[in-house]
Motif scaffolding. Structure first.
Motif, PDB file in Angstrom:
ATOM      1  N   LEU A  16       0.884  -1.351  -0.034  1.00  0.00           N
ATOM      2  CA  LEU A  16       0.010   0.052   0.013  1.00  0.00           C
ATOM      3  C   LEU A  16       0.848   1.506   0.061  1.00  0.00           C
ATOM      4  N   TRP A  21      -0.487   4.864  -1.063  1.00  0.00           N
ATOM      5  CA  TRP A  21      -1.401   4.741   0.023  1.00  0.00           C
ATOM      6  C   TRP A  21      -0.881   5.172   1.438  1.00  0.00           C
ATOM      7  N   GLU A  22      -1.691   5.538   2.182  1.00  0.00           N
ATOM      8  CA  GLU A  22      -1.492   5.675   3.633  1.00  0.00           C
ATOM      9  C   GLU A  22      -2.156   4.626   4.642  1.00  0.00           C
ATOM     10  N   LEU A 163      -8.718  -1.586  -4.902  1.00  0.00           N
ATOM     11  CA  LEU A 163      -8.346   0.064  -4.459  1.00  0.00           C
ATOM     12  C   LEU A 163      -8.201   1.035  -5.625  1.00  0.00           C
ATOM     13  N   GLY A 167      -9.788   4.652  -6.012  1.00  0.00           N
ATOM     14  CA  GLY A 167      -8.988   5.538  -5.703  1.00  0.00           C
ATOM     15  C   GLY A 167      -8.833   6.594  -6.606  1.00  0.00           C
TER      16      GLY A 167
END
Length: 167
Positions: A16, A21-22, A163, A167
């Motif tokens: 991730l 991503w965080e 995702l 996203g």
């Protein structure tokens, strides 16, 4: 929480982060979670936020790492189960590996879905109305599941694909 399979936490976490991503570590209680390498204690990881302090809308998706003890204990936490149910019912991406599928069973989120898990959970999946298959990764809509740590490369790729669609 105790009993997270470490590689099933750190592998997706790194994937991730590498994809921009965080990730956020959410658990029922503040403090640290204890990871394991099979039956041996491994590292501890700090909890970023508690289940009580988050909502589905705070996140793009949910990743549930396995390990036997963690999902078995977590599925007795009503707030955690409700959070998982909220992700699934809202159509948000959910990725679960190994024994983490127990959380999906508890949240009544496998009915009429096809998924995989550690093989010993196949009866649980079937009894909850799902279809269990023995594949390294299964994507059913926004749900991604895998069987074990060896499946992490395929799991991570499928998780990022799902995702990426939101996203």
């Amino acid at each position: 929480m105790e009993g997270i399979e470490q590689v099933e936490l750190t592998g997706p976490w790194k994937a991730l982060e590498d994809a921009g991503w965080e990730p956020v570590l959410v658990a029922p209680d503040r403090g640290d979670v204890q990871a394991f390498e099979h039956l041996d204690r491994a590292d501890r990881f700090p909890v970023d936020r508690t289940v009580a302090d988050v909502a589905v809308e705070d996140f793009a998706g949910l990743v549930l790492p396995g390990g036997v003890a963690n999902p078995d204990a977590l599925r007795t936490d009503a707030a955690a189960v409700d959070l998982v149910r909220g992700f699934v019912q809202g159509g948000a991406p959910v990725a679960a590996i190994c024994h983490a599928i127990w959380m999906l069973v508890e949240a009544d989120a496998v009915r009429d879905r096809t998924l995989t898990s550690w093989p010993s959970l196949q009866t649980d999946v079937r009894n909850a109305g799902g279809t269990w298959v023995d594949q390294e990764v299964v994507t059913d809509g926004s749900l991604v599941t895998s069987r074990k740590p060896d499946d992490l490369p395929a799991f991570n790729a499928a998780m990022l694909d799902v995702l990426g669609a939101v996203g």
